[in-house]
Design an enzyme around this catalytic site. Structure first.
Site, PDB file in Angstrom:
ATOM      1  N   TYR A 125       0.826  -1.217   0.000  1.00 46.32           N
ATOM      2  CA  TYR A 125       0.000   0.000   0.000  1.00 46.32           C
ATOM      3  C   TYR A 125       0.856   1.261   0.000  1.00 46.32           C
ATOM      4  CZ  TYR A 125      -4.257  -2.628   1.059  1.00 46.32           C
ATOM      5  OH  TYR A 125      -5.321  -3.476   1.020  1.00 46.32           O
ATOM      6  N   ASP A 225      -0.031 -18.364   3.260  1.00 47.09           N
ATOM      7  CA  ASP A 225      -1.006 -19.320   2.710  1.00 47.09           C
ATOM      8  C   ASP A 225      -1.326 -20.412   3.741  1.00 47.09           C
ATOM      9  OD1 ASP A 225       1.674 -19.723   2.216  1.00 47.09           O
ATOM     10  OD2 ASP A 225       1.392 -20.921   0.419  1.00 47.09           O
ATOM     11  N   ASP A 249      -4.859  -6.968   5.577  1.00 49.06           N
ATOM     12  CA  ASP A 249      -6.149  -6.572   5.025  1.00 49.06           C
ATOM     13  C   ASP A 249      -6.978  -7.822   4.749  1.00 49.06           C
ATOM     14  OD1 ASP A 249      -8.080  -4.931   4.020  1.00 49.06           O
ATOM     15  OD2 ASP A 249      -7.175  -4.725   2.037  1.00 49.06           O
TER      16      ASP A 249
END
Ligand code: NAD
Length: 361
Positions: A125, A225, A249
């Protein structure tokens, strides 16, 4: 008795309704507030010609604490996300998203109690992006191809992931301090250092260095993951999770889903001496102005704010009242009903009334 100056930002869509419900619930605890009402998002664009007016930022810098409803990010070129911009402007580097099961909220999972600590300022970001086909992108790609053995396709769009030692140290320290202050037992460092050896490698190494200063708290690490799979399989093994921006997020929405969805998921954005609390959900425009949105996420964000202010007793009162009302299940908004039948549900303000009655009981 202390009176707290707080910047109140109702926001867009369902924001004003859930913000008003929250204001009433927070005041019902007996804690005194001096609200400074400010605009942000579309409401601000209409009135002030900008999405984040300077006066709103100045108010938060002065009061040091804000509570914010969701905002609509206008679609179209040139508009930054209001939330990303606000976090960057105020240095709100830590995003705190607790996911705790509330009895009576439908979910596949039960007894979830996980806190996601997300780095809020950098990672994917950073805002450093190059659009496909632009001359500056061609220049960046040419330079990368000159310096790196692995060649980038000249037609690519590029986003730069930025991870610094300083920001990682700050977010990891925040996670461990939070764990210690809230009597949590374990911190899991989440990363993808096996593939992103430099950026995530740095995140893992620095977070582990910080962990060494907190021998009272157990530490482990998980690849992102595997983390997602393990949350589905054995969520009871996880406590506080700390991770970079984009992972945080996604994982915090996953955890929100595990406790029943966006309508009940609160959040806080915390910086050096300044904090803004807000629900995770968006402005849900289709529900706006109908007195039907679920106020729980913003009310619980208000409880997080009370904890931050040191008003622990009031925070617990709010949390218990919310649990009680949802547990009984008669005075809740439609989304909390199994049949989702609006004709049998109550509105936003009536659910707030029920929570206030439970606080006073
Ligand atoms: P959303 O969270 O507004 O809605 C997603 C779904 O959840 C919708 O079905 C909505 O009806 C439902 N929902 C959300 N909150 C609810 C509540 N309190 N009660 C009942 N139902 C609720 O996400 P979206 O539709 O992707 O985004 C709408 C707008 O909100 C966009 O402009 C987006 O940019 C913005 N947004 C803002 C924030 C924020 O301000 N923090 C976060 C996410 C999205």
């Amino acid at each position: 008795m202390a009176v707290y100056d707080v910047t109140m930002i109702p926001g867009d869509g369902i924001g004003p309704e859930v913000a008003e419900a929250t204001r009433r619930v927070l005041e019902a605890t007996g804690v005194k507030f001096n609200w400074d009402h400010r605009d942000i998002g579309m409401a601000a664009l209409d009135k002030h010609g900008e999405l984040i007016p300077q006066e709103t930022l100045e108010s938060i810098r002065k009061t040091k604490i804000g509570i914010k409803g969701p905002t609509t990010t206008p679609i179209g070129e040139g508009f930054r996300s209001v939330n990303v911009a606000l976090r960057q402007e105020l240095g709100l580097y830590a995003n705190l998203r607790p996911g705790k099961t509330i009895k009576g909220v439908q979910s596949t999972f039960s007894d979830i109690d996980i806190v996601v600590v997300r780095e809020n300022m950098q990672g994917m970001y950073s805002g450093v992006e190059f659009d496909a086909g632009k001359p500056e992108t061609a220049e960046v790609i040419a330079k990368i191809n000159e310096l790196n053995n692995k060649k980038v396709d000249p037609s690519a769009a590029i986003s730069i992931k930025i991870i610094t030692e300083e920001a990682t140290r700050k977010i990891a320290t925040f996670a461990y301090e939070y764990a210690r202050a809230n009597k949590r037992k374990k911190v899991t460092i989440v990363h993808k250092a096996n593939i992103m050896k430099f950026t995530d490698g740095l995140f893992l190494r620095v977070a582990q260095e910080v962990a060494a200063r907190y021998p009272d708290i157990e530490t482990n690490d998980r690849i992102i993951d595997n983390m997602c799979m393990q949350l589905m399989q054995k969520p009871d093994q996880y406590d506080v999770l700390v991770m970079a921006n984009l992972y945080g997020d996604i994982v915090s929405d996953l955890v929100a889903g595990m406790v029943g969805g966006l309508g009940v998921a609160p959040g806080g954005n915390i910086g050096e001496g300044v904090a803004v609390f807000e629900p995770i959900h968006g402005s849900a425009p289709s529900h706006a102005g109908k007195n039907e949105a679920n106020p729980t996420a913003m009310i619980l964000s208000g409880a997080m704010m009370l904890r931050h202010l040191g008003e622990l007793g009031a925070a617990i009162k709010v949390e218990q009242a919310v649990e009680q009302v949802i547990g009984v299940g008669t005075k809740v908004t439609y989304d909390l009903r199994e049949d989702r039948d609006p004709s049998k549900a109550v509105g936003t303000s009536q659910m707030a009334d029920a929570i206030i009655a439970a606080i006073h009981a």
